[in-house]
Design a protein around this motif. Structure first.
Motif, PDB file in Angstrom:
ATOM      1  N   SER A   1      -2.506  -1.587  -3.904  1.00 52.97           N
ATOM      2  CA  SER A   1      -3.171  -0.099  -4.072  1.00 52.97           C
ATOM      3  C   SER A   1      -3.177   0.179  -4.985  1.00 52.97           C
ATOM      4  CB  SER A   1      -3.512   0.569  -2.281  1.00 52.97           C
ATOM      5  OG  SER A   1      -2.587   1.076  -2.074  1.00 52.97           O
TER       6      SER A   1
ATOM      7  N   TRP B   1      -2.259   4.328  -4.786  1.00 56.01           N
ATOM      8  CA  TRP B   1      -1.107   4.531  -4.233  1.00 56.01           C
ATOM      9  C   TRP B   1       0.222   3.808  -4.245  1.00 56.01           C
ATOM     10  CZ3 TRP B   1       0.153   9.355  -4.365  1.00 56.01           C
ATOM     11  CH2 TRP B   1      -1.351  11.041  -5.061  1.00 56.01           C
ATOM     12  N   GLY B   2       0.086   2.586  -3.500  1.00 59.54           N
ATOM     13  CA  GLY B   2       1.254   1.546  -3.486  1.00 59.54           C
ATOM     14  C   GLY B   2       1.987   1.653  -4.587  1.00 59.54           C
TER      15      GLY B   2
ATOM     16  N   THR C   1       0.931  -1.285  -0.066  1.00 56.21           N
ATOM     17  CA  THR C   1      -0.344   0.054  -0.213  1.00 56.21           C
ATOM     18  C   THR C   1       0.880   1.096  -0.558  1.00 56.21           C
ATOM     19  OG1 THR C   1      -0.671  -0.645   2.407  1.00 56.21           O
ATOM     20  CG2 THR C   1      -2.195  -1.259   1.058  1.00 56.21           C
ATOM     21  N   GLY C   2       0.166   2.779   0.185  1.00 56.70           N
ATOM     22  CA  GLY C   2       1.187   3.685  -0.274  1.00 56.70           C
ATOM     23  C   GLY C   2       1.955   4.288   1.019  1.00 56.70           C
ATOM     24  N   ALA C   3       2.360   3.522   1.636  1.00 59.60           N
ATOM     25  CA  ALA C   3       3.175   4.001   2.570  1.00 59.60           C
ATOM     26  C   ALA C   3       4.214   4.492   1.367  1.00 59.60           C
ATOM     27  CB  ALA C   3       2.953   3.202   4.076  1.00 59.60           C
ATOM     28  N   THR C   4       5.787   5.138   2.042  1.00 60.04           N
ATOM     29  CA  THR C   4       6.603   5.600   2.014  1.00 60.04           C
ATOM     30  C   THR C   4       7.282   4.073   2.875  1.00 60.04           C
ATOM     31  OG1 THR C   4       8.882   6.535   2.151  1.00 60.04           O
ATOM     32  CG2 THR C   4       7.383   6.642   4.285  1.00 60.04           C
TER      33      THR C   4
ATOM     34  N   LEU D   1       3.844   5.031  -5.795  1.00 60.52           N
ATOM     35  CA  LEU D   1       5.138   4.817  -4.636  1.00 60.52           C
ATOM     36  C   LEU D   1       5.964   4.397  -5.381  1.00 60.52           C
ATOM     37  CD1 LEU D   1       3.223   6.875  -2.738  1.00 60.52           C
ATOM     38  CD2 LEU D   1       4.662   5.609  -0.853  1.00 60.52           C
TER      39      LEU D   1
ATOM     40  N   THR E   1      -0.606   1.129   5.214  1.00 56.07           N
ATOM     41  CA  THR E   1      -0.886   2.575   5.655  1.00 56.07           C
ATOM     42  C   THR E   1      -1.759   3.043   6.598  1.00 56.07           C
ATOM     43  OG1 THR E   1      -3.333   2.060   4.241  1.00 56.07           O
ATOM     44  CG2 THR E   1      -0.784   3.374   3.053  1.00 56.07           C
ATOM     45  N   MET E   2      -2.107   3.995   7.288  1.00 52.56           N
ATOM     46  CA  MET E   2      -2.687   3.661   7.987  1.00 52.56           C
ATOM     47  C   MET E   2      -3.647   3.748   7.761  1.00 52.56           C
ATOM     48  SD  MET E   2      -0.953   4.525  10.959  1.00 52.56           S
ATOM     49  CE  MET E   2       0.049   2.684   9.850  1.00 52.56           C
ATOM     50  N   HIS E   3      -4.649   3.989   6.238  1.00 47.86           N
ATOM     51  CA  HIS E   3      -5.769   4.158   5.963  1.00 47.86           C
ATOM     52  C   HIS E   3      -6.270   2.886   5.844  1.00 47.86           C
ATOM     53  CE1 HIS E   3      -7.844   2.985   1.476  1.00 47.86           C
ATOM     54  NE2 HIS E   3      -8.551   4.246   2.106  1.00 47.86           N
ATOM     55  N   THR E   4      -5.775   2.245   5.110  1.00 49.97           N
ATOM     56  CA  THR E   4      -5.636   0.640   4.955  1.00 49.97           C
ATOM     57  C   THR E   4      -6.073   0.146   6.224  1.00 49.97           C
ATOM     58  OG1 THR E   4      -4.434   0.185   2.928  1.00 49.97           O
ATOM     59  CG2 THR E   4      -4.479  -1.719   4.305  1.00 49.97           C
TER      60      THR E   4
ATOM     61  N   ARG F   1       3.185   1.912   8.472  1.00 56.09           N
ATOM     62  CA  ARG F   1       4.679   3.150   8.507  1.00 56.09           C
ATOM     63  C   ARG F   1       3.606   4.027   8.636  1.00 56.09           C
ATOM     64  NH1 ARG F   1       7.690   6.444   8.360  1.00 56.09           N
ATOM     65  NH2 ARG F   1       5.990   7.402   7.846  1.00 56.09           N
ATOM     66  N   GLU F   2       3.716   4.632   9.490  1.00 57.19           N
ATOM     67  CA  GLU F   2       4.070   5.988   9.913  1.00 57.19           C
ATOM     68  C   GLU F   2       4.537   7.119  11.220  1.00 57.19           C
ATOM     69  OE1 GLU F   2       2.941   8.738   9.468  1.00 57.19           O
ATOM     70  OE2 GLU F   2       1.645   8.630   8.110  1.00 57.19           O
TER      71      GLU F   2
END
Ligand SMILES: Cc1cc2nc3c(=O)[nH]c(=O)nc-3n(C[C@H](O)[C@H](O)[C@H](O)COP(=O)(O)O)c2cc1C
Length: 194
Positions: A36, A38-39, A8-11, A42, A87-90, A122-123
């Motif tokens: 995702s 955003w994944g 997913t779209g986290a760094t 990235l 991500t925090m979203h997922t 990851r956040e």
């Protein structure tokens, strides 16, 4: 072993691509990849790889909006799932039981079937909402495995830090690896009875 791998779209998407790369060399593990939106973005910006290149590392790949994919059903033979990075979203979506895309649906199925779900969340820093969602998922049986920096294995650079996290994920699924030196694996210390 059949393992769902979601990115997913986290760094830090390199964690996911590195895990896939190593799984690709293991004959006894089949990977089912979901990215995702955003994944995928990235991966292109942080890793510099095309989605076509990444998809070749996996045995199977599904679109995140393909809710008819086999991994959407508990009847499909899967041993576990890792979301790396998550991500925090997922994470919030799984904690709330939304199941409105394939990643959160497959994660929900993994939990309801009592299979192992590993979330490389990851956040930083973390808000009370993030922490509450982690607690909810931990209590539901998920393993919360944030990619924190570690130095006991004497990393020589970023690649070693990445491999350490990938190794820690593999250990959750009892997948053998030599990605880092485990604590206590070096010579030294006293034998019992000495
Ligand atoms: C460059 C970049 C880095 C991001 N890093 C993070 C991150 O580390 N953790 C996080 O929770 N969200 C991060 N986000 C935000 C997520 O991409 C965003 O919330 C997105 O909706 C997540 O969707 P997904 O969970 O479907 O991938 C980042 C976004 C961008 C553009």
């Amino acid at each position: 072993m059949n393992l769902i791998v979601a990115i997913t779209g986290a760094t830090g998407v390199v964690l996911g691509t590195r895990l896939l790369e190593i799984l690709g060399d293991l004959d006894d593990v089949k990977s089912y990849l979901i990215l995702s939106e955003w994944g995928a973005r990235l991966i292109e910006s942080e890793v510099g790889a095309s989605i076509a290149e990444v998809s070749k590392m996996a045995d199977f790949m599904y679109d995140n909006d393909d809710l008819e994919a086999p991994v959407s059903s508990g009847s499909f033979s899967i041993d576990g799932m890792v979301i790396i990075p998550c991500t925090m979203h997922t994470m919030a979506s799984i904690a709330l039981g939304f199941s409105n895309d394939l990643i959160s649906r497959a994660a929900s199925v993994t939990l309801k079937e009592g299979r192992k779900l590993v979330l490389v969340v990851r956040e930083t820093p973390l808000s009370p909402i993030h922490l509450r969602n982690m607690m909810t998922l931990s209590q539901a049986g998920a393993v919360i495995l944030p990619p924190v920096l570690t130095f006991y294995h004497n990393p020589q650079g970023i690649d070693d830090l990445v491999d350490h996290i990938v190794g820690r994920v593999f250990e959750q699924f009892q997948i053998d690896h030599d990605l880092y030196s485990r604590w206590g694996s070096k010579e030294g210390g006293r034998q019992a009875g000495e």
